[in-house]
Design a protein around this motif. Structure first.
Motif, PDB file in Angstrom:
ATOM      1  N   LYS A 174       0.842  -1.207   0.000  1.00  0.00           N
ATOM      2  CA  LYS A 174       0.000   0.000   0.000  1.00  0.00           C
ATOM      3  C   LYS A 174       0.872   1.250   0.000  1.00  0.00           C
ATOM      4  O   LYS A 174       0.601   2.204  -0.748  1.00  0.00           O
ATOM      5  CB  LYS A 174      -0.932  -0.007   1.205  1.00  0.00           C
ATOM      6  CG  LYS A 174      -1.923   1.150   1.202  1.00  0.00           C
ATOM      7  CD  LYS A 174      -2.860   1.112   2.398  1.00  0.00           C
ATOM      8  CE  LYS A 174      -2.196   1.689   3.625  1.00  0.00           C
ATOM      9  NZ  LYS A 174      -3.142   1.895   4.746  1.00  0.00           N
ATOM     10  N   ILE A 177       1.002   4.270  -2.845  1.00  0.00           N
ATOM     11  CA  ILE A 177       0.837   5.696  -2.537  1.00  0.00           C
ATOM     12  C   ILE A 177       2.046   6.488  -3.013  1.00  0.00           C
ATOM     13  O   ILE A 177       1.909   7.578  -3.587  1.00  0.00           O
ATOM     14  CB  ILE A 177       0.602   5.886  -1.027  1.00  0.00           C
ATOM     15  CG1 ILE A 177      -0.760   5.301  -0.638  1.00  0.00           C
ATOM     16  CG2 ILE A 177       0.677   7.363  -0.641  1.00  0.00           C
ATOM     17  CD1 ILE A 177      -0.996   5.213   0.858  1.00  0.00           C
ATOM     18  N   GLU A 215     -10.963   1.532   3.200  1.00  0.00           N
ATOM     19  CA  GLU A 215     -10.241   2.734   3.619  1.00  0.00           C
ATOM     20  C   GLU A 215      -8.848   2.784   3.008  1.00  0.00           C
ATOM     21  O   GLU A 215      -8.356   3.838   2.606  1.00  0.00           O
ATOM     22  CB  GLU A 215     -10.170   2.805   5.149  1.00  0.00           C
ATOM     23  CG  GLU A 215     -11.511   3.079   5.816  1.00  0.00           C
ATOM     24  CD  GLU A 215     -12.201   4.312   5.261  1.00  0.00           C
ATOM     25  OE1 GLU A 215     -11.524   5.356   5.156  1.00  0.00           O
ATOM     26  OE2 GLU A 215     -13.400   4.230   4.930  1.00  0.00           O
ATOM     27  N   GLU A 260      -7.111   5.515   0.425  1.00  0.00           N
ATOM     28  CA  GLU A 260      -5.804   6.132   0.650  1.00  0.00           C
ATOM     29  C   GLU A 260      -4.967   6.086  -0.623  1.00  0.00           C
ATOM     30  O   GLU A 260      -4.275   7.054  -0.970  1.00  0.00           O
ATOM     31  CB  GLU A 260      -5.070   5.424   1.779  1.00  0.00           C
ATOM     32  CG  GLU A 260      -5.582   5.715   3.175  1.00  0.00           C
ATOM     33  CD  GLU A 260      -4.752   4.998   4.223  1.00  0.00           C
ATOM     34  OE1 GLU A 260      -3.540   5.311   4.340  1.00  0.00           O
ATOM     35  OE2 GLU A 260      -5.298   4.109   4.912  1.00  0.00           O
ATOM     36  N   GLY A 308      -6.517   8.502  -3.357  1.00  0.00           N
ATOM     37  CA  GLY A 308      -6.266   9.916  -3.091  1.00  0.00           C
ATOM     38  C   GLY A 308      -7.313  10.811  -3.739  1.00  0.00           C
ATOM     39  O   GLY A 308      -8.443  10.400  -3.991  1.00  0.00           O
TER      40      GLY A 308
END
Length: 329
Positions: free
Chosen positions: A170, A174, A202, A206, A209
């Protein structure tokens, strides 16, 4: 001057092992039908033992990898960041990427005793696919596997939702998104599986975005993501989530939002025998279209035709010649 890569992909590296099974056997083995479930290596080995060696097909896999391979087969230039171990499956996987024309990151993993991830793909007579995945070393994919200069030299970034269960995966997703944002690279993302939405919503938000350009989802994933049973409400939710999106609806075709207009994409009815890789193929064909001058409607039509072809055979890939033929029809 154009960028070196049409698409930079990030995702799991898994060797797909496909088996034909009955719903009764899945029930006997206490396997949830129609979704992807993460399992450990021992559990995966026990399941394989029950299949008595009836392996249909083995190939390089992973959701984003399937998309990137399709993209490359159509003629686009791609880079795929992933993680494999120094074992037989890992060497098989890297050779497969190379044979498919994809560039990849340097694989110099130092972990001792790691093994390359494997995905058991169980296909039932109704053409549904059930997956039990042991991520292996792919579960520790991290920012170290990213190649920032290659991301910056790409038109699009494409990432899979299957990265979200891994904290390092994850974080890598990101980070890749942030590099893309700072380099003017368009960001695309696939929700990948209803279970990812059920258990990691959730985390998916993230990764997505506030600046994602395009999201790929199937109807089940879209409804779960929007927490509704009303498809029109899901459409409204996705318009706020991303600048554009494609939602596939099986035999009902798909819908594409180009940022202004919602476009209905015609389905191509076929007799499906295996739905493995249909969404991955849709994304690969669609991204090829967008990076080669097609409109959203034209890219959606190519994606619809390509995904209709993939479900008529076993496995997540088509022969390159068959895909290229679609460009001439």
């Amino acid at each position: 001057m154009g960028r070196k890569y049409h698409v930079y992909g990030v995702g799991n590296a898994l060797v797909d092992m496909e088996f034909q099974v009955t719903p009764e056997l899945l029930q006997e083995l206490n396997i949830d039908k129609g979704v992807m479930t993460l399992v450990d290596e021992v559990r995966q080995g026990d399941i394989i033992a029950k299949f008595n060696g009836n392996l249909c097909k083995q190939s390089g896999g992973g959701s984003a990898a399937n998309t990137m391979v399709a993209l490359s087969q159509f003629g686009a230039k791609g880079f795929y960041s992933c993680k494999v171990a120094k074992d037989e499956a890992g060497f098989f996987y890297l050779e497969d990427l190379q044979n498919c024309g994809l560039d990849t990151n340097v694989h110099d993993e130092k972990e001792v005793g790691g093994s390359t991830g494997k995905c058991l793909v169980m296909v039932t007579p109704d053409a549904d696919r059930t997956m039990n995945t042991f991520l292996g070393i792919s579960g520790s994919l991290s920012e170290a596997e990213l190649v920032p200069e290659a991301i910056a030299d790409s038109e699009y970034l494409y990432m899979e939702g299957y990265l979200v269960p891994s904290p390092t995966g994850k974080a890598a997703a990101i980070k890749a998104r942030e590099i893309a944002e700072n380099s003017g690279v368009k960001i695309t993302f696939s929700l990948s599986d209803p279970n990812m939405v059920d258990f990691f919503k959730e985390g998916l938000l993230e990764i997505i975005g506030s600046n994602t350009d395009f999201i790929f989802a199937n109807e089940s994933e879209a409804l779960k993501m929007a927490d509704t049973e009303d498809f029109s409400e899901a459409i409204a939710y996705f318009k706020k989530l991303s600048k554009g999106f494609a939602i596939t609806r099986g035999s009902a075709g798909s819908v594409v939002f180009d940022g202004q207009e919602l476009i209905e994409i015609t389905p191509y009815p076929v007799q499906a025998i295996d739905t493995v890789g249909a969404g991955d193929m849709y994304a690969g064909a669609f991204l090829y279209g967008l990076t080669h001058g097609m409109s959203y409607a034209q890219a959606g039509d190519l994606a619809s035709r390509a995904s209709s072809q993939i479900v008529t055979c076993y496995g997540p890939r088509l022969a390159t010649e068959k895909l290229k033929e679609l460009l001439n029809t």
